[in-house]
Design a protein around this motif. Structure first.
Motif, PDB file in Angstrom:
ATOM      1  N   ALA A 244       1.020  -0.933  -0.029  1.00 47.24           N
ATOM      2  CA  ALA A 244      -0.093   0.224   0.053  1.00 47.24           C
ATOM      3  C   ALA A 244       1.124   1.377  -0.150  1.00 47.24           C
ATOM      4  O   ALA A 244       2.189   1.034   0.653  1.00 47.24           O
ATOM      5  CB  ALA A 244      -0.702  -0.083   1.491  1.00 47.24           C
TER       6      ALA A 244
ATOM      7  N   THR B 214      -2.038   5.124   3.167  1.00 50.61           N
ATOM      8  CA  THR B 214      -2.982   4.954   3.260  1.00 50.61           C
ATOM      9  C   THR B 214      -2.416   5.209   4.857  1.00 50.61           C
ATOM     10  O   THR B 214      -2.576   4.108   5.661  1.00 50.61           O
ATOM     11  CB  THR B 214      -3.562   3.147   3.839  1.00 50.61           C
ATOM     12  OG1 THR B 214      -1.438   2.911   3.089  1.00 50.61           O
ATOM     13  CG2 THR B 214      -3.357   2.473   2.616  1.00 50.61           C
TER      14      THR B 214
ATOM     15  N   LYS C 166      -4.455   9.942   7.705  1.00 51.87           N
ATOM     16  CA  LYS C 166      -5.434   9.917   7.809  1.00 51.87           C
ATOM     17  C   LYS C 166      -6.117   9.663   8.936  1.00 51.87           C
ATOM     18  O   LYS C 166      -7.389  10.291   9.223  1.00 51.87           O
ATOM     19  CB  LYS C 166      -5.812   8.115   7.922  1.00 51.87           C
ATOM     20  CG  LYS C 166      -5.477   7.612   6.463  1.00 51.87           C
ATOM     21  CD  LYS C 166      -5.479   5.548   6.859  1.00 51.87           C
ATOM     22  CE  LYS C 166      -6.426   5.253   6.804  1.00 51.87           C
ATOM     23  NZ  LYS C 166      -6.351   3.905   6.559  1.00 51.87           N
TER      24      LYS C 166
ATOM     25  N   MET D 184      -6.244   7.614   2.620  1.00 48.92           N
ATOM     26  CA  MET D 184      -7.975   7.070   2.017  1.00 48.92           C
ATOM     27  C   MET D 184      -8.386   7.487   3.083  1.00 48.92           C
ATOM     28  O   MET D 184      -7.752   6.841   4.417  1.00 48.92           O
ATOM     29  CB  MET D 184      -7.137   5.743   2.521  1.00 48.92           C
ATOM     30  CG  MET D 184      -6.374   5.292   1.873  1.00 48.92           C
ATOM     31  SD  MET D 184      -7.069   4.879   0.021  1.00 48.92           S
ATOM     32  CE  MET D 184      -7.131   3.561   0.129  1.00 48.92           C
TER      33      MET D 184
ATOM     34  N   SER E  36     -10.638   6.176   6.840  1.00 46.82           N
ATOM     35  CA  SER E  36     -11.153   5.557   7.333  1.00 46.82           C
ATOM     36  C   SER E  36     -12.263   4.652   7.946  1.00 46.82           C
ATOM     37  O   SER E  36     -11.725   3.488   8.437  1.00 46.82           O
ATOM     38  CB  SER E  36     -10.460   6.036   9.221  1.00 46.82           C
ATOM     39  OG  SER E  36      -9.279   6.662   9.095  1.00 46.82           O
TER      40      SER E  36
END
Length: 135
Positions: free
Chosen positions: A82, A86, A91, A130, A132
């Protein structure tokens, strides 16, 4: 071997990031991914690529000896990994990640003028960390 590197890109914080300004991840007994990524990139801005950061975090957390790193890196990237979209930094902790023209990364705090300028820069590929949770 695949790559997670971007060139000329800015990863903005996730849409559901819970903070309005960037926070430094707390240091814990067993260093978290967020703390290790933060420490590495904040001390060495524009020195490492995304691949370098991801592998170094893996090596530190798994206590891979320096003499075993070349083999371990090849094994690590033999499987898809990833990318920094990520990362818990974008995040949860409010850090944007700027990838320069050479693919090297630096952290940019949410709430700063630099963050706003990079987020508005249309010459950069604009990405989001990304979420959560699902929308």
């Amino acid at each position: 071997m695949g790559t997670t590197n971007y060139v000329g890109a800015f990863i903005r914080v996730a849409e559901d990031c819970p903070v309005a300004v960037a926070e430094v991840p707390a240091e814990t007994k067993r260093p978290t991914v967020a703390f290790v990524q933060y420490r590495l990139v904040s001390k060495h801005p524009y020195e490492f690529t995304s691949d370098d950061v991801l592998f170094e975090v893996h090596a530190i957390r798994h206590e891979i000896a320096p003499e075993d790193r070349d083999r371990a890196r090849a094994e690590f990237f033999a499987k898809p990994q990833a990318c920094l979209r990520t990362s818990p930094l974008g995040k949860r902790y409010g850090w944007g990640i700027h990838h320069d023209a050479g693919g090297r990364v630096a952290l940019v705090p949410l709430g700063s003028e630099q963050y706003d300028a990079l987020a508005a820069d249309r010459s950069l590929r604009q990405l989001r960390a990304m979420r959560s949770r699902r929308a």
